[in-house]
Scaffold this motif. Structure first.
Motif, PDB file in Angstrom:
ATOM      1  N   ALA A 327       0.817  -1.211   0.000  1.00 30.66           N
ATOM      2  CA  ALA A 327       0.000   0.000   0.000  1.00 30.66           C
ATOM      3  C   ALA A 327       0.851   1.261   0.000  1.00 30.66           C
ATOM      4  CB  ALA A 327      -0.930  -0.001   1.211  1.00 30.66           C
ATOM      5  N   TRP A 328       0.359   2.296  -0.674  1.00 29.41           N
ATOM      6  CA  TRP A 328       0.981   3.615  -0.667  1.00 29.41           C
ATOM      7  C   TRP A 328      -0.115   4.661  -0.799  1.00 29.41           C
ATOM      8  CZ3 TRP A 328      -0.447   6.050  -5.086  1.00 29.41           C
ATOM      9  CH2 TRP A 328      -0.709   5.255  -6.209  1.00 29.41           C
ATOM     10  N   SER A 329       0.200   5.876  -0.421  1.00 30.95           N
ATOM     11  CA  SER A 329      -0.757   6.972  -0.548  1.00 30.95           C
ATOM     12  C   SER A 329      -0.030   8.240  -0.964  1.00 30.95           C
ATOM     13  CB  SER A 329      -1.501   7.220   0.768  1.00 30.95           C
ATOM     14  OG  SER A 329      -2.362   6.138   1.075  1.00 30.95           O
ATOM     15  N   ALA A 330      -0.730   9.091  -1.682  1.00 34.29           N
ATOM     16  CA  ALA A 330      -0.190  10.385  -2.093  1.00 34.29           C
ATOM     17  C   ALA A 330      -1.266  11.443  -1.875  1.00 34.29           C
ATOM     18  CB  ALA A 330       0.227  10.350  -3.558  1.00 34.29           C
ATOM     19  N   PHE A 331      -0.911  12.513  -1.176  1.00 27.35           N
ATOM     20  CA  PHE A 331      -1.827  13.630  -0.985  1.00 27.35           C
ATOM     21  C   PHE A 331      -1.680  14.611  -2.138  1.00 27.35           C
ATOM     22  CE2 PHE A 331      -1.465  12.084   3.350  1.00 27.35           C
ATOM     23  CZ  PHE A 331      -2.757  12.228   3.826  1.00 27.35           C
ATOM     24  N   LEU A 332      -2.789  14.971  -2.748  1.00 29.68           N
ATOM     25  CA  LEU A 332      -2.783  15.945  -3.831  1.00 29.68           C
ATOM     26  C   LEU A 332      -3.605  17.159  -3.406  1.00 29.68           C
ATOM     27  CD1 LEU A 332      -3.414  13.612  -6.918  1.00 29.68           C
ATOM     28  CD2 LEU A 332      -1.234  14.292  -5.906  1.00 29.68           C
ATOM     29  N   SER A 333      -2.946  18.310  -3.346  1.00 31.55           N
ATOM     30  CA  SER A 333      -3.651  19.524  -2.935  1.00 31.55           C
ATOM     31  C   SER A 333      -4.421  20.109  -4.111  1.00 31.55           C
ATOM     32  CB  SER A 333      -2.649  20.558  -2.411  1.00 31.55           C
ATOM     33  OG  SER A 333      -1.830  21.026  -3.471  1.00 31.55           O
ATOM     34  N   SER A 334      -5.438  20.895  -3.790  1.00 33.51           N
ATOM     35  CA  SER A 334      -6.200  21.574  -4.846  1.00 33.51           C
ATOM     36  C   SER A 334      -5.275  22.463  -5.671  1.00 33.51           C
ATOM     37  CB  SER A 334      -7.312  22.409  -4.216  1.00 33.51           C
ATOM     38  OG  SER A 334      -8.252  21.592  -3.552  1.00 33.51           O
ATOM     39  N   THR A 335      -4.351  23.136  -5.006  1.00 31.25           N
ATOM     40  CA  THR A 335      -3.413  24.015  -5.708  1.00 31.25           C
ATOM     41  C   THR A 335      -2.576  23.234  -6.711  1.00 31.25           C
ATOM     42  OG1 THR A 335      -3.276  25.505  -3.815  1.00 31.25           O
ATOM     43  CG2 THR A 335      -1.475  25.595  -5.417  1.00 31.25           C
ATOM     44  N   ALA A 340      -1.466  21.723 -12.359  1.00 28.18           N
ATOM     45  CA  ALA A 340      -1.256  20.667 -13.346  1.00 28.18           C
ATOM     46  C   ALA A 340      -2.238  20.781 -14.507  1.00 28.18           C
ATOM     47  CB  ALA A 340      -1.377  19.298 -12.684  1.00 28.18           C
ATOM     48  N   TYR A 341      -3.473  21.240 -14.208  1.00 36.32           N
ATOM     49  CA  TYR A 341      -4.511  21.350 -15.236  1.00 36.32           C
ATOM     50  C   TYR A 341      -5.147  22.741 -15.134  1.00 36.32           C
ATOM     51  CZ  TYR A 341      -3.890  16.293 -14.878  1.00 36.32           C
ATOM     52  OH  TYR A 341      -3.349  15.025 -14.825  1.00 36.32           O
ATOM     53  N   PRO A 342      -4.444  23.780 -15.560  1.00 35.39           N
ATOM     54  CA  PRO A 342      -4.922  25.159 -15.353  1.00 35.39           C
ATOM     55  C   PRO A 342      -6.242  25.475 -16.052  1.00 35.39           C
ATOM     56  CG  PRO A 342      -2.998  25.104 -16.827  1.00 35.39           C
ATOM     57  CD  PRO A 342      -3.131  23.743 -16.231  1.00 35.39           C
ATOM     58  N   SER A 343      -6.596  24.741 -17.088  1.00 36.39           N
ATOM     59  CA  SER A 343      -7.834  25.056 -17.813  1.00 36.39           C
ATOM     60  C   SER A 343      -9.086  24.766 -17.002  1.00 36.39           C
ATOM     61  CB  SER A 343      -7.891  24.277 -19.131  1.00 36.39           C
ATOM     62  OG  SER A 343      -7.984  22.878 -18.898  1.00 36.39           O
ATOM     63  N   ILE A 344      -8.964  23.999 -15.898  1.00 44.93           N
ATOM     64  CA  ILE A 344     -10.162  23.652 -15.118  1.00 44.93           C
ATOM     65  C   ILE A 344     -10.592  24.790 -14.198  1.00 44.93           C
ATOM     66  CG2 ILE A 344      -9.566  21.193 -15.154  1.00 44.93           C
ATOM     67  CD1 ILE A 344      -8.842  21.505 -12.136  1.00 44.93           C
ATOM     68  N   GLY A 345      -9.737  25.791 -13.972  1.00 47.66           N
ATOM     69  CA  GLY A 345     -10.064  26.844 -13.022  1.00 47.66           C
ATOM     70  C   GLY A 345      -9.830  26.380 -11.600  1.00 47.66           C
ATOM     71  N   THR A 346     -10.760  26.672 -10.708  1.00 52.39           N
ATOM     72  CA  THR A 346     -10.646  26.252  -9.304  1.00 52.39           C
ATOM     73  C   THR A 346     -11.063  24.791  -9.175  1.00 52.39           C
ATOM     74  OG1 THR A 346     -11.155  28.499  -8.553  1.00 52.39           O
ATOM     75  CG2 THR A 346     -11.403  26.708  -6.942  1.00 52.39           C
ATOM     76  N   PHE A 347     -10.179  23.969  -8.657  1.00 59.22           N
ATOM     77  CA  PHE A 347     -10.438  22.520  -8.561  1.00 59.22           C
ATOM     78  C   PHE A 347     -11.646  22.240  -7.692  1.00 59.22           C
ATOM     79  CE2 PHE A 347      -9.702  18.598  -6.039  1.00 59.22           C
ATOM     80  CZ  PHE A 347      -9.892  17.680  -7.057  1.00 59.22           C
ATOM     81  N   SER A 348     -12.526  21.336  -8.180  1.00 61.97           N
ATOM     82  CA  SER A 348     -13.724  20.996  -7.405  1.00 61.97           C
ATOM     83  C   SER A 348     -13.903  19.501  -7.195  1.00 61.97           C
ATOM     84  CB  SER A 348     -14.968  21.555  -8.102  1.00 61.97           C
ATOM     85  OG  SER A 348     -15.119  20.979  -9.404  1.00 61.97           O
ATOM     86  N   ILE A 370     -10.715  15.360 -14.111  1.00 62.20           N
ATOM     87  CA  ILE A 370     -10.399  16.399 -13.136  1.00 62.20           C
ATOM     88  C   ILE A 370     -11.293  17.596 -13.431  1.00 62.20           C
ATOM     89  CG2 ILE A 370      -8.595  17.814 -12.110  1.00 62.20           C
ATOM     90  CD1 ILE A 370      -7.556  14.996 -14.397  1.00 62.20           C
ATOM     91  N   SER A 371     -12.121  17.995 -12.462  1.00 62.83           N
ATOM     92  CA  SER A 371     -13.132  19.024 -12.695  1.00 62.83           C
ATOM     93  C   SER A 371     -12.826  20.289 -11.916  1.00 62.83           C
ATOM     94  CB  SER A 371     -14.520  18.507 -12.295  1.00 62.83           C
ATOM     95  OG  SER A 371     -14.851  17.347 -13.040  1.00 62.83           O
ATOM     96  N   GLY A 372     -13.332  21.405 -12.448  1.00 65.05           N
ATOM     97  CA  GLY A 372     -13.149  22.689 -11.778  1.00 65.05           C
ATOM     98  C   GLY A 372     -14.210  23.679 -12.191  1.00 65.05           C
ATOM     99  N   SER A 373     -14.016  24.932 -11.778  1.00 63.25           N
ATOM    100  CA  SER A 373     -15.015  25.976 -12.012  1.00 63.25           C
ATOM    101  C   SER A 373     -15.165  26.342 -13.481  1.00 63.25           C
ATOM    102  CB  SER A 373     -14.640  27.232 -11.212  1.00 63.25           C
ATOM    103  OG  SER A 373     -13.343  27.708 -11.608  1.00 63.25           O
ATOM    104  N   LYS A 374     -14.132  26.053 -14.305  1.00 62.77           N
ATOM    105  CA  LYS A 374     -14.175  26.410 -15.717  1.00 62.77           C
ATOM    106  C   LYS A 374     -14.366  25.215 -16.645  1.00 62.77           C
ATOM    107  CE  LYS A 374     -11.194  30.474 -15.202  1.00 62.77           C
ATOM    108  NZ  LYS A 374      -9.909  31.123 -15.647  1.00 62.77           N
ATOM    109  N   LYS A 387       2.001  12.296 -14.142  1.00 60.87           N
ATOM    110  CA  LYS A 387       1.921  13.707 -13.764  1.00 60.87           C
ATOM    111  C   LYS A 387       2.247  13.914 -12.292  1.00 60.87           C
ATOM    112  CE  LYS A 387       0.215  16.753 -15.916  1.00 60.87           C
ATOM    113  NZ  LYS A 387       0.763  17.834 -16.790  1.00 60.87           N
ATOM    114  N   PHE A 388       1.807  12.990 -11.449  1.00 61.96           N
ATOM    115  CA  PHE A 388       1.975  13.173 -10.005  1.00 61.96           C
ATOM    116  C   PHE A 388       2.956  12.184  -9.383  1.00 61.96           C
ATOM    117  CE2 PHE A 388      -2.215  14.886 -11.095  1.00 61.96           C
ATOM    118  CZ  PHE A 388      -2.028  16.195 -10.673  1.00 61.96           C
ATOM    119  N   GLY A 389       3.691  11.454 -10.215  1.00 66.83           N
ATOM    120  CA  GLY A 389       4.715  10.550  -9.700  1.00 66.83           C
ATOM    121  C   GLY A 389       4.151   9.401  -8.886  1.00 66.83           C
ATOM    122  N   LEU A 390       2.961   8.923  -9.241  1.00 66.64           N
ATOM    123  CA  LEU A 390       2.363   7.805  -8.520  1.00 66.64           C
ATOM    124  C   LEU A 390       3.070   6.508  -8.908  1.00 66.64           C
ATOM    125  CD1 LEU A 390      -1.406   8.720  -9.040  1.00 66.64           C
ATOM    126  CD2 LEU A 390       0.130   9.456  -7.196  1.00 66.64           C
TER     127      LEU A 390
END
Length: 510
Positions: A327-335, A340-348, A370-374, A387-390
């Motif tokens: 088992a492993w885990s990775a925390f991904l912040s909204s920021t 990583a995906y700027p076109s989505i706007g604010t991550f939701s 990956i969804s966001g405000s835009k 992208k996140f080194g998983l």
């Protein structure tokens, strides 16, 4: 076609002897859109690599369970048969670390340079000759040496400059290549400068057995069980022989990195690796008359992946978890997700929208949204992993606590993250009475500086919440809830709660 694979971090990972319990989280929960908690989502997975073919940790676990290397290979590559290559087989390997478009070698008595027409020039030695090199000049080759004044001098020979030139040493059997950065590395047999487009590449032509001796220690710790190392030797030899039948280019068969399999030349050899190669002389796996594509990775998380071939099949692996916790885990912040995906706007929110259907969490992630405000972005599971080194595509996505708090650390380390007895978080971690409270699907964690992180579950957790939790007269729990006879008991700073197997819980204050 090159197949990207992930090399085992052989010397950095300690064997823990622990076995991971397969997650029981239903697929539909993992595939629902997950909204961030405290600005985070957590990705919890198992395994390391692509999961196709042999698991290297699984091979160790299988050997520990008493399987021979033949049976290990039969498990990971079903429907294949052991076969033998012709003795004296050679393979051409691109030495990718040699990036200066020249081939530099250190002087050695008996060393020579030969052209492909059979002409030979024995290289002189002595203080005058500090280094030799073959350099490209247009469509021709030039032989030069570095003199005692650190100047390069051209040496005229009868070699045909339009032919391929190769360094070898019949007496020593080894050529010491000088790589950029003043790094020297020994290679067996012979090393050539081969023209490639407008540049040139260094290619080591080496016997298959010498080649495998330089691969095995870079792919698996050769101190491991001998049957596992022998299985690795056969898999590595088969993988190379498969490339021989369909080389990457006209000048070399395969590369020396994780994009093929890692090869370190003679410098990489170990006694354990050499013994494994010697114990499996020229052995390869075949499917029908063709050499099998024997893919392998560090760990498959208890479930092999479908490799699209009859012998690379998806199935449960009982051996992979015997020697380490998968088992492993990775925390991904909204920021981080927004960057990583700027076109989505604010991550939701994040959603695994398709899986392969084999194994925990419903199988490996094929696509992720990956969804966001835009708007939203849909990427492949492999792209998201990179992208996140998983470590793997075998993962679930859950609402995540902010990393670094005591409750978060305990959830990940002691309780096993989302695969453990607490399950996934179901609410934000909040401050309460000078401490922290985090609620999960199967229990609660309470932390204060005086008491540490303590676990309450079931009726005991509910009774404590009903009393008002740490803000009540009970204060914080001073120990995890424990069974006592037919009851569960919680001990607190100023009292206790006793919950019988049937009936109401009783609260006693000090």
């Amino acid at each position: 076609m090159a197949v990207t694979r992930t090399r085992i971090l052989a010397l950095a990972v300690a064997l823990t002897g622990s076995v991971m319990t397969a997650p029981v989280t239903p697929t539909q929960a993992a595939d629902a859109t997950v909204k961030p908690l405290n600005g985070y989502v957590v990705v919890t997975g198992a395994g390391w690599g692509h999961g196709k073919g042999m698991s290297q940790y699984g091979a160790y676990g299988a050997a520990d369970a008493g399987l021979s290397h033949e049976k290990i290979l039969a498990f990971y590559y079903p429907k294949t048969t052991l076969s033998t290559l012709k003795s004296g087989n050679t393979i051409r390997v691109w030495v990718s670390a040699d990036t200066d478009k020249m081939l530099n070698v250190m002087p050695s008595s008996g060393q020579r340079v030969r052209d492909s027409a059979g002409h030979t020039y024995t290289l002189p030695t002595g203080s005058k000759y500090r280094q030799w090199r073959i350099k490209r000049s247009g469509s021709k080759r030039v032989l030069q040496y570095l003199n005692s004044s650190s100047k390069w001098v051209t040496r005229t020979t009868k070699l045909t400059s339009s032919r391929v030139w190769t360094f070898d040493n019949p007496s020593r059997g080894i050529v010491t290549v000088r790589l950029p950065g003043s790094v020297s590395r020994d290679y067996r047999d012979k090393v050539a400068l081969r023209f490639y487009g407008s540049g040139a590449r260094t290619v080591n032509t080496v016997s298959m057995e010498h080649y495998v001796r330089g691969v095995v220690p870079r792919e698996m710790p050769t101190s491991w069980h001998s049957e596992a190392v022998q299985a690795q030797a056969v898999a590595a030899r088969s993988y190379a022989a498969r490339y021989q039948s369909s080389p990457q280019t006209s000048i070399y068969d395969l590369c020396d990195t994780t994009y093929c399999q890692v090869y370190g030349g003679q410098d990489a050899e170990t006694s354990g690796g050499n013994s494994a190669v010697a114990a499996t002389p020229n052995q390869v796996l075949r499917y029908g008359s063709a050499v099998a594509l024997t893919m392998f990775s560090s760990s498959n998380g208890g479930q092999t992946a479908d490799g699209g071939l009859p012998y690379l099949v998806a199935k449960a692996d009982p051996y992979d978890g015997r020697m380490r916790n998968q088992a492993w885990s990775a925390f991904l912040s909204s920021t981080r997700l927004q960057q990583a995906y700027p076109s989505i706007g604010t991550f939701s929110g994040l959603r695994v929208s398709a899986r392969d259907g084999d194994g925990p969490w419903g199988g490996r992630a094929d696509t992720v949204v990956i969804s966001g405000s835009k708007g939203s972005v849909t990427v492949s599971g492999g792209s998201f992993k990179s992208k996140f080194g998983l470590k793997e595509r075998l993962f679930g996505v859950f609402a995540g606590l902010k990393p670094g708090t005591a409750n978060s650390d305990r959830w990940q380390d002691d309780e096993g993250g989302t695969t453990g007895r607490l399950g996934a978080p179901i609410a934000n971690e909040v401050s309460v009475a000078g401490g922290l409270f985090a609620r999960f699907a199967k229990g609660d964690l309470y932390w204060s500086k005086a008491t540490g992180s303590r676990l309450l579950t079931g009726a005991l957790a509910k009774a404590y919440r009903d009393e008002g939790g740490p803000s009540s007269k009970l204060g914080f729990p001073t120990a995890d809830g424990k069974s006592s006879g037919s009851s569960t008991v919680g001990v607190f700073q100023h009292g206790r709660i006793t919950c019988p197997s049937s009936g109401d819980c009783e609260v006693d204050l000090n």
